[in-house]
Design an enzyme around this catalytic site. Structure first.
Site, mmCIF file in Angstrom:
data_model
loop_
_atom_site.group_PDB
_atom_site.id
_atom_site.type_symbol
_atom_site.label_atom_id
_atom_site.label_comp_id
_atom_site.label_asym_id
_atom_site.label_seq_id
_atom_site.Cartn_x
_atom_site.Cartn_y
_atom_site.Cartn_z
ATOM 1 N N ARG A 183 -10.162 0.154 16.051
ATOM 2 C CA ARG A 183 -10.231 1.304 14.958
ATOM 3 C C ARG A 183 -10.981 0.834 13.752
ATOM 4 N NH1 ARG A 183 -4.321 1.417 11.832
ATOM 5 N NH2 ARG A 183 -5.027 -0.623 11.572
ATOM 6 N N MET A 230 14.095 24.749 5.214
ATOM 7 C CA MET A 230 13.458 23.997 4.112
ATOM 8 C C MET A 230 14.348 23.261 3.071
ATOM 9 S SD MET A 230 10.713 26.017 1.433
ATOM 10 C CE MET A 230 9.817 26.768 2.837
ATOM 11 N N TYR A 239 18.564 28.053 11.923
ATOM 12 C CA TYR A 239 17.408 28.827 12.536
ATOM 13 C C TYR A 239 17.363 28.690 14.042
ATOM 14 C CZ TYR A 239 15.309 29.855 8.044
ATOM 15 O OH TYR A 239 15.176 30.204 6.955
ATOM 16 N N LYS A 256 0.717 -1.368 0.052
ATOM 17 C CA LYS A 256 -0.053 -0.020 0.127
ATOM 18 C C LYS A 256 0.804 1.075 0.042
ATOM 19 C CE LYS A 256 -0.344 -0.272 4.968
ATOM 20 N NZ LYS A 256 -1.122 -0.715 6.131
HETATM 21 C C1 LIG Z 1 -0.243 -1.988 6.576
HETATM 22 C C2 LIG Z 1 -0.955 -3.090 7.044
HETATM 23 C C3 LIG Z 1 0.067 -4.180 7.208
HETATM 24 C C4 LIG Z 1 1.461 -4.454 7.323
HETATM 25 O O1 LIG Z 1 1.912 -3.821 8.418
HETATM 26 P P1 LIG Z 1 3.594 -3.778 8.616
HETATM 27 O O2 LIG Z 1 3.546 -3.715 10.140
HETATM 28 O O3 LIG Z 1 4.098 -3.040 7.613
HETATM 29 O O4 LIG Z 1 4.054 -5.343 8.331
HETATM 30 C C5 LIG Z 1 -0.628 -5.483 7.835
HETATM 31 N N1 LIG Z 1 -2.033 -5.455 7.824
HETATM 32 C C6 LIG Z 1 -2.831 -4.396 7.551
HETATM 33 C C7 LIG Z 1 -4.379 -4.692 7.637
HETATM 34 C C8 LIG Z 1 -2.248 -3.385 7.229
HETATM 35 O O5 LIG Z 1 -3.035 -2.279 6.930
#
Ligand SMILES: *Cc1c(COP(=O)(O)O)cnc(C)c1O
Length: 353
Positions: free
Chosen positions: A130, A295, A247, A37
């Site tokens: 969640r 920046m 800064y 993803k």
């Molecule tokens: C992103 C995600 C993972 C992967 O988790 P990692 O900690 O990056 O291995 C697994 N399951 C779900 C449902 C996710 O959204």
């Protein structure tokens, strides 16, 4: 110096060796889902599919547009890990043979309407609070619709990186007790990277591995960071004890020092809150960030470096400087750093040799 540019080098060999290493930990009968993803956590989705397809049993994404891109490149299973939210996406998912997560009753109503219960993953809430059905809510659906349907039951751990966290045992036990109430053909999936590493016996039918592929997992040096963020030094100067750098004069020299300014700042994705003392690599030697990230520039204490010239690369993370170091020393997570790199950084995806 050739060009003034910061670069993100991506080394697919690292994905392959990380996957092979991680796969060695899981049950040989468990299937391996590469979670890609968010543009493969910033590593370029389409390139990675080509390079890990033979090592993956499937892919996990959250957006349909990402799933479609993968489908053009692979016949493997593709899971929409947050499911679908309307009829259009339902249709698209079915046409392209995506697996669909169902995590609440709105999503289940969409499925019910089409009366097709194939390739579904039901997500239950075991304490993350969640997404996911509460156990009783899921059992109602199960008893009405799923008693003779093959599906995968999934949940997600809230503290998989912490093997001591009490929540893990609670989540496992809720999940496993629920499983005992279901028919024998139900598949199980709970493990993300942290769970695979800390509780490999919980790999069940599918592991869903993201951060480990990219090398952002903290506690195992065999897992290597696959991306190098680097930028050239554009200026060197000597300063006297007592002078401030950058800064707000956050960094004050406690001795005479040599300061390198590197052509990368928060507009490239290096967080503005990075602390003084954070390690970087220049010509293979460690140096430290000194002064607030601005920046377009970051200032580095190079006082102790033997070899350091304008045009030399400064690495912020790389296979030799784990991204988890900079994350940990700044109270950040490697997921965040990987997905924060901005488009003006030149992304170079290396070829597999
Ligand atoms: C992103 C995600 C993972 C992967 O988790 P990692 O900690 O990056 O291995 C697994 N399951 C779900 C449902 C996710 O959204």
């Amino acid at each position: 110096m050739t060009t003034l540019n910061s670069e993100l080098l991506i080394e697919p060999e690292m994905f392959r060796s990380n996957i092979s290493y991680i796969k060695n930990r899981i049950n040989p009968s468990s299937k391996f889902m590469s979670v890609i993803k968010s543009d493969a956590y910033g590593h370029h989705l389409e390139s990675i599919v080509k390079d890990v397809d033979d090592l993956s049993d499937g892919y996990g994404v959250v957006r349909t547009d990402e799933a479609l891109k993968i489908r053009l490149l692979s016949k493997k299973k593709i899971l929409l890990m947050q499911g679908i939210y309307n009829d259009k996406d339902y249709k698209l998912a079915r046409e392209n043979n995506f697996d669909i997560v169902v995590h609440n009753s709105d999503q289940f109503n969409l499925i019910k309407k089409h009366n097709n219960y194939e390739n579904l993953w039901f997500k239950v809430n075991t304490g993350m609070n969640r997404l996911g059905f509460d156990i009783d809510e899921f059992m109602d659906i199960y008893n009405k619709y799923l008693t003779s349907t093959k599906f995968t039951l999934m949940t997600h751990l809230a503290s998989s990186n912490d093997p001591e966290a009490e929540s893990n045992a609670k989540q496992f036990s809720l999940f496993e007790n629920l499983h005992k109430r279901l028919h024998a053909d139900v598949c199980l999936s709970i493990a993300n990277t942290g769970c695979i590493m800390n509780f490999p016996e919980k790999s069940y039918d599918w592991v869903r591995c993201g951060i480990g592929i990219y090398g952002g997992y903290l506690n195992d040096p065999n897992i290597k960071t696959a991306m190098t963020l680097r930028s050239p030094i554009v200026n060197l100067r000597s300063i006297s004890k007592g002078e401030g750098v950058g800064y707000d004069g956050r960094a004050i020299a406690d001795k005479n020092m040599k300061i390198a300014s590197v052509y990368l700042g928060y507009a490239d994705g290096l967080p503005v809150g990075i602390k003084d003392g954070t390690k970087v690599l220049i010509n293979g030697s460690e140096a430290q960030i000194f002064g607030k990230v601005s920046m377009d520039l970051t200032t580095i204490d190079v006082t102790n470096l033997k070899e350091c010239n304008v045009g030399d690369w400064c690495e912020f993370f790389s296979p030799s400087l784990p991204i988890s170091n900079i994350a940990k020393s700044n109270d950040l997570i490697s997921y965040y750093l990987m997905t924060s790199i901005k488009s003006r950084v030149k992304k170079i995806y290396k070829n597999i040799n």
